[in-house]
Structure formats: C-alpha cells, structure tokens
Design a protein around this motif. Structure first.
Motif, short mmCIF file in Angstrom:
data_model
loop_
_atom_site.label_atom_id
_atom_site.label_comp_id
_atom_site.label_asym_id
_atom_site.label_seq_id
_atom_site.Cartn_x
_atom_site.Cartn_y
_atom_site.Cartn_z
N GLU A 1 3.49 10.29 -6.96
CA GLU A 1 4.38 10.97 -7.88
C GLU A 1 3.84 10.60 -9.21
O GLU A 1 4.16 11.88 -9.99
CB GLU A 1 5.60 9.88 -7.87
N ASP A 2 3.19 9.62 -9.84
CA ASP A 2 2.94 9.48 -11.18
C ASP A 2 1.80 10.12 -11.58
O ASP A 2 1.60 10.84 -12.77
CB ASP A 2 2.99 8.11 -11.68
N LEU A 3 0.64 10.46 -10.78
CA LEU A 3 -0.66 10.78 -10.91
C LEU A 3 -0.78 11.93 -10.37
O LEU A 3 -1.92 12.75 -10.76
CB LEU A 3 -1.66 9.68 -10.70
N GLY A 4 -0.04 12.50 -9.41
CA GLY A 4 -0.45 13.85 -8.78
C GLY A 4 -1.42 13.77 -7.78
O GLY A 4 -2.07 14.72 -7.37
N ILE A 5 -1.94 12.37 -7.34
CA ILE A 5 -2.87 12.40 -6.62
C ILE A 5 -2.37 12.56 -4.91
O ILE A 5 -1.72 11.53 -4.68
CB ILE A 5 -3.75 11.14 -6.78
N PRO A 6 -2.57 13.33 -4.09
CA PRO A 6 -2.16 13.35 -2.77
C PRO A 6 -2.83 12.14 -2.16
O PRO A 6 -3.57 11.72 -2.40
CB PRO A 6 -2.74 14.60 -2.22
N GLU A 7 -1.79 11.70 -0.98
CA GLU A 7 -2.37 10.65 -0.09
C GLU A 7 -3.86 10.87 0.28
O GLU A 7 -4.60 9.60 0.60
CB GLU A 7 -1.40 10.48 0.90
N GLU A 8 -4.27 11.74 0.85
CA GLU A 8 -5.51 12.12 1.22
C GLU A 8 -6.51 11.93 0.19
O GLU A 8 -7.45 11.90 0.46
CB GLU A 8 -5.62 13.44 1.85
N GLY A 9 -6.30 11.75 -1.11
CA GLY A 9 -7.07 11.71 -2.12
C GLY A 9 -7.25 9.93 -2.69
O GLY A 9 -7.95 9.87 -3.57
N GLN A 10 -6.44 9.24 -1.86
CA GLN A 10 -6.48 7.91 -2.11
C GLN A 10 -7.22 7.16 -1.05
O GLN A 10 -6.95 7.30 0.18
CB GLN A 10 -4.83 7.48 -2.04
N THR A 11 -8.01 6.17 -1.43
CA THR A 11 -8.62 5.29 -0.59
C THR A 11 -8.38 3.94 -0.96
O THR A 11 -8.35 3.58 -2.12
CB THR A 11 -10.21 5.55 -0.80
N TYR A 12 -8.02 2.87 0.21
CA TYR A 12 -7.81 1.61 -0.09
C TYR A 12 -8.88 0.76 0.61
O TYR A 12 -9.18 1.06 1.68
CB TYR A 12 -6.32 1.41 0.43
N HIS A 13 -9.12 -0.48 -0.12
CA HIS A 13 -10.25 -1.37 0.37
C HIS A 13 -9.36 -2.66 0.36
O HIS A 13 -8.77 -3.04 -0.47
CB HIS A 13 -11.23 -1.30 -0.44
N THR A 14 -9.56 -3.39 1.34
CA THR A 14 -8.81 -4.59 1.46
C THR A 14 -9.43 -5.74 1.02
O THR A 14 -8.78 -6.74 1.00
CB THR A 14 -8.50 -4.99 3.45
N GLY A 15 -10.62 -5.63 0.49
CA GLY A 15 -11.38 -6.73 -0.21
C GLY A 15 -10.64 -6.73 -1.81
O GLY A 15 -9.88 -6.00 -2.19
N ARG B 1 0.91 -1.21 -0.16
CA ARG B 1 0.01 -0.01 -0.06
C ARG B 1 0.91 1.28 0.02
O ARG B 1 0.64 2.27 -0.88
CB ARG B 1 -0.88 0.00 1.23
N SER B 2 1.85 1.15 0.98
CA SER B 2 2.96 2.32 0.87
C SER B 2 3.51 2.56 -0.60
O SER B 2 3.49 3.69 -1.03
CB SER B 2 4.16 2.30 1.78
N ARG B 3 3.98 1.55 -1.29
CA ARG B 3 4.78 1.65 -2.57
C ARG B 3 3.64 2.25 -3.34
O ARG B 3 3.93 3.16 -4.23
CB ARG B 3 5.04 0.25 -2.89
N LEU B 4 2.31 1.77 -3.45
CA LEU B 4 1.26 2.33 -4.42
C LEU B 4 0.76 3.61 -4.09
O LEU B 4 0.75 4.50 -5.05
CB LEU B 4 -0.06 1.37 -4.35
N THR B 5 1.07 3.95 -2.79
CA THR B 5 0.78 5.54 -2.39
C THR B 5 1.33 6.40 -3.13
O THR B 5 1.13 7.45 -3.66
CB THR B 5 0.32 5.49 -0.94
N GLY B 6 2.70 6.13 -2.97
CA GLY B 6 3.79 6.80 -3.45
C GLY B 6 3.94 7.00 -4.96
O GLY B 6 4.05 7.94 -5.36
N MET B 7 3.70 5.82 -5.64
CA MET B 7 3.69 5.98 -7.06
C MET B 7 2.32 6.75 -7.62
O MET B 7 2.52 7.51 -8.46
CB MET B 7 3.48 4.31 -7.58
#
Length: 92
Positions: free
Chosen positions: A74-88, A65-71
């Motif tokens: 960096e690549d798409l310009g979406i800040p961490e607060e604009g990212q949501t993760y689901h474990t399903g 998740r940390s690796r994806l968050t960084g990518m």
C-alpha cells in the motif's frame, strides 16, 4: 559529462533506496518489530526512482509478515511478488 550524470543518478538511486528501506524499518519498529530491510528502485519513464523490490529480515510471525506485506504494497507500491522475507536476524 555522461559519466558524471550517471554517477549522480547512481548516488541519488542509492539514497532513495536507503530512505525507502528506513521507512520499512521505522514502520516495523512502530509495531514493536525489529527488522532490517533493503529496497531496490527502478527508474520510471519520467526518470523518477520508484521502489520495485524489497527484502525484509527479522523474527516475524506470519501475522507480522502479512501486516508488513500489506503496508509495503500500500505505502510503497511493491506487489507481494516483489517482496522477499528472511527469517534470520539479518539480510543474507
């Protein structure tokens, strides 16, 4: 004419959002991860559709998740607060 213009814009926005989501899925696959993704774009002042939110679902470790968050940041310009993760396995 206005309705046609709006329809074309909505279609283009959908295509762009799917392309950004596919980028996330493809990048994760390069790392051996299986995820699904959805991206939301917003129009800039120039009329360009830029990604502003991302939702990612899949069986991710904290490191994945940390690796994806960084990518995504960096690549798409979406800040961490604009990212949501689901474990399903799939997005709700």
């Amino acid at each position: 004419e206005e309705e046609l213009r709006r329809s074309v814009q909505d279609t283009m926005k959908g295509i762009i959002e799917r392309e950004f989501a596919a980028y996330i899925v493809d990048k994760a696959a390069e790392w051996g991860l299986t995820v699904t993704a959805e991206v939301e774009c917003a129009a800039s002042e120039d009329g360009l559709y830029l990604p502003c939110r991302a939702e990612v679902a899949g069986p991710l470790s904290q490191a994945d998740r940390s690796r994806l968050t960084g990518m995504i940041r960096e690549d798409l310009g979406i800040p961490e607060e604009g990212q949501t993760y689901h474990t399903g396995e799939e997005l709700p």
